[in-house]
Write a protein that holds these residues in place. Structure first.
Motif, PDB file in Angstrom:
ATOM      1  N   LEU A  94       0.832  -1.211   0.000  1.00  0.00           N
ATOM      2  CA  LEU A  94       0.000   0.000   0.000  1.00  0.00           C
ATOM      3  C   LEU A  94       0.863   1.256   0.000  1.00  0.00           C
ATOM      4  O   LEU A  94       0.607   2.213  -0.743  1.00  0.00           O
ATOM      5  N   VAL A  95       1.919   1.243   0.812  1.00  0.00           N
ATOM      6  CA  VAL A  95       2.802   2.415   0.908  1.00  0.00           C
ATOM      7  C   VAL A  95       3.584   2.601  -0.389  1.00  0.00           C
ATOM      8  O   VAL A  95       3.665   3.714  -0.937  1.00  0.00           O
ATOM      9  N   GLY A  97       2.850   1.453  -3.325  1.00  0.00           N
ATOM     10  CA  GLY A  97       1.933   1.801  -4.402  1.00  0.00           C
ATOM     11  C   GLY A  97       1.514   3.251  -4.364  1.00  0.00           C
ATOM     12  O   GLY A  97       1.279   3.867  -5.410  1.00  0.00           O
ATOM     13  N   HIS A  98       1.437   3.810  -3.177  1.00  0.00           N
ATOM     14  CA  HIS A  98       1.031   5.216  -3.035  1.00  0.00           C
ATOM     15  C   HIS A  98       2.051   6.168  -3.659  1.00  0.00           C
ATOM     16  O   HIS A  98       1.692   7.217  -4.201  1.00  0.00           O
ATOM     17  N   VAL A  99       3.332   5.787  -3.607  1.00  0.00           N
ATOM     18  CA  VAL A  99       4.373   6.649  -4.183  1.00  0.00           C
ATOM     19  C   VAL A  99       4.677   6.260  -5.631  1.00  0.00           C
ATOM     20  O   VAL A  99       5.595   6.823  -6.241  1.00  0.00           O
ATOM     21  N   ARG A 103       4.015   1.361 -10.575  1.00  0.00           N
ATOM     22  CA  ARG A 103       3.314   1.846 -11.751  1.00  0.00           C
ATOM     23  C   ARG A 103       4.216   1.772 -12.985  1.00  0.00           C
ATOM     24  O   ARG A 103       5.368   2.209 -12.970  1.00  0.00           O
ATOM     25  N   GLY A 220      -2.046   0.272  -6.188  1.00  0.00           N
ATOM     26  CA  GLY A 220      -2.567   1.369  -6.987  1.00  0.00           C
ATOM     27  C   GLY A 220      -2.651   1.062  -8.460  1.00  0.00           C
ATOM     28  O   GLY A 220      -2.622   1.975  -9.293  1.00  0.00           O
TER      29      GLY A 220
END
Length: 237
Positions: A94-95, A97-99, A103, A220
């Motif tokens: 989660l962490v 993917g947030h940054v 991607r 994400g």
């Protein structure tokens, strides 16, 4: 030599002297007439000294090594370790993917999912294996098969997502065509690699698919992988 007799009426077992061989007589318990076998009809067991006392030698030691069943043992420490590991992986994904670490990086996505799938495959096998297995997979053999299974699942998952991106539409019948063959192939992989039942192989692949969907969301990347949408053409004029 004593003759072993089983009464056909009350199923009582007892022995009689060999002088009654071939004769008839009443059962001492229910009085049913019993035909005593002849001496030549008796079954002779060779080496009775080995088996007459339950497979023990004259010193009392077992002459035959019993097969020990390997039972499942999930201790509280083991359960807490599994739960803690799941939470660490989920929060870490989660962490990151947030940054935007995952991607547009397919290799990093595949490596991350494989790192999670290998121990998950090994743990799921322990839950889904047949309890009658006297020698379940353990040690190096288990981890090698888990790695092979993870690689096969990743290829199937990539193929599934490619089909979703290129074939599936808003119509439900397109999903009905794509999902069954992919999950059947995943079930066959689990059945073949871990030597479990086909239904257990289906649950094994479904467990992997659930992990993949949740981790994609945490990273994400959306629930299902899709091909990038091509840019719209510039209007003419």
């Amino acid at each position: 030599m004593a003759i072993f007799v089983v009464c056909p009426g009350c199923r009582t077992r007892f022995t009689v002297s060999d002088k009654f061989a071939g004769k008839s007589g009443p059962c001492p318990k229910c009085k049913t007439i019993i035909q005593i076998p002849k001496l030549e009809e008796q079954l002779v067991i060779h080496e009775p000294e080995m088996f007459g006392s339950g497979g023990r030698s004259v010193t009392g030691e077992l002459t035959l090594k019993p097969i020990a069943r390997m039972e499942r043992r999930f201790t509280p420490v083991m359960i807490l370790t599994i739960v803690g590991g799941v939470l660490v992986v989920f929060v870490g994904t989660l962490v990151l993917g947030h940054v935007g670490v995952f991607r547009d990086n397919l290799w990093l996505q595949a490596i991350g999912l494989a790192a999670v799938t290998i121990p998950a495959s090994a743990g799921a096998y322990e839950f889904l294996r047949n309890e009658d297995d006297l020698k379940p997979l353990r040690g190096r053999d288990l981890w090698v098969r888990a790695a092979i299974c993870a690689a096969g699942y990743l290829l199937l998952w990539w193929g599934f997502n490619w089909l979703v991106a290129n074939f599936v539409t808003e119509e439900l019948w397109t999903w009905a065509i794509v999902i069954p063959p992919v999950f059947a192939a995943g079930a066959f992989l689990g059945y073949l690699i871990f030597e479990i039942e086909f239904s257990a192989g289906l649950l094994h692949f479904a467990f992997f698919s659930l992990i993949a969907v949740i981790l994609r969301w945490a990273a994400g990347l959306g629930w299902i992988w899709t091909l990038p949408t091509p840019p719209a053409p510039y209007p003419i004029g």
